[in-house]
Design a protein around this motif. Structure first.
Motif, PDB file in Angstrom:
ATOM      1  N   ARG A 192       6.042  13.845   5.243  1.00  0.00           N
ATOM      2  CA  ARG A 192       5.600  13.096   4.126  1.00  0.00           C
ATOM      3  C   ARG A 192       5.310  11.689   4.277  1.00  0.00           C
ATOM      4  O   ARG A 192       4.148  11.060   4.133  1.00  0.00           O
ATOM      5  CB  ARG A 192       6.412  13.290   2.849  1.00  0.00           C
ATOM      6  N   ARG A 244      -2.917   8.712   5.937  1.00  0.00           N
ATOM      7  CA  ARG A 244      -3.943   8.517   5.162  1.00  0.00           C
ATOM      8  C   ARG A 244      -4.395   7.348   4.662  1.00  0.00           C
ATOM      9  O   ARG A 244      -5.537   6.929   4.686  1.00  0.00           O
ATOM     10  CB  ARG A 244      -3.407   9.398   3.692  1.00  0.00           C
ATOM     11  N   LYS A 245      -3.392   6.322   4.731  1.00  0.00           N
ATOM     12  CA  LYS A 245      -3.483   4.757   4.637  1.00  0.00           C
ATOM     13  C   LYS A 245      -4.491   4.560   5.770  1.00  0.00           C
ATOM     14  O   LYS A 245      -5.810   3.840   5.790  1.00  0.00           O
ATOM     15  CB  LYS A 245      -2.269   4.119   4.800  1.00  0.00           C
ATOM     16  N   ASP A 281      -4.754   9.969  -1.506  1.00  0.00           N
ATOM     17  CA  ASP A 281      -3.731  10.713  -1.126  1.00  0.00           C
ATOM     18  C   ASP A 281      -4.193  12.467  -1.663  1.00  0.00           C
ATOM     19  O   ASP A 281      -3.548  13.400  -1.199  1.00  0.00           O
ATOM     20  CB  ASP A 281      -2.592  10.798  -2.628  1.00  0.00           C
ATOM     21  N   GLU A 285       2.335  11.415   6.890  1.00  0.00           N
ATOM     22  CA  GLU A 285       1.187  11.668   6.024  1.00  0.00           C
ATOM     23  C   GLU A 285       0.768  10.473   5.368  1.00  0.00           C
ATOM     24  O   GLU A 285      -0.582  10.192   5.377  1.00  0.00           O
ATOM     25  CB  GLU A 285       1.159  12.955   5.229  1.00  0.00           C
ATOM     26  N   SER A 286       1.511   9.630   4.541  1.00  0.00           N
ATOM     27  CA  SER A 286       1.276   8.721   3.938  1.00  0.00           C
ATOM     28  C   SER A 286       0.375   7.564   4.512  1.00  0.00           C
ATOM     29  O   SER A 286      -0.378   7.033   4.333  1.00  0.00           O
ATOM     30  CB  SER A 286       2.433   8.130   2.942  1.00  0.00           C
TER      31      SER A 286
END
Length: 138
Positions: A55, A62-63, A69, A58-59
């Protein structure tokens, strides 16, 4: 890189078989010189770390990719079932863990490699005490 009890080797290779471009890859080996064994993620993290680490990573991913999100990974990425996943190709650094996805692993060749850096500051509660990375975690 060589540091107190840790050696990290980065290997690169490519092969050209007459296609439009060669296929290449960069791979890491993290070696604990005190135990004389390679280091895997399970050696660094507390039991049950996988979902939380994924998690957090992934954050960051994605950034870096400028994705919302809720944006789907189905069209532009090659993740299985369009679900983000970490690989086992990582380098232990003094500031965090760097994951490297080679060409075609999660993106087309034209996108090149993808590096994903996860700082220790964001994963500190997941790390086991007294491991090879303890020297770096403040």
């Amino acid at each position: 890189r060589q540091d107190s009890g840790l050696v990290t080797i980065q290997a690169y290779g490519y092969i050209s078989q007459g296609g439009a471009h060669p296929t290449s890859g960069t791979y890491f080996l993290n070696w604990n010189t005190k135990t004389n064994k390679s280091i895997v993620l399970n050696d660094l993290f507390n039991n049950g770390y996988q979902d939380k680490l994924t998690r957090i990573a992934e954050s960051i991913f994605r950034k870096n990719e400028k994705l919302a999100d809720t944006a789907s990974l189905a069209n532009d990425y090659f993740f299985k079932d369009a679900k983000f996943a970490l690989n086992n190709n990582f380098s232990i650094t003094p500031l965090g863990i760097k994951f490297l996805y080679n060409e075609y692993e999660i993106k087309p060749y034209s996108a090149g490699i993808t590096e994903l850096f996860v700082p220790y500051a964001q994963i500190k509660p997941l790390l086991q005490p007294n491991t090879i990375v303890a020297q770096y975690v403040k």
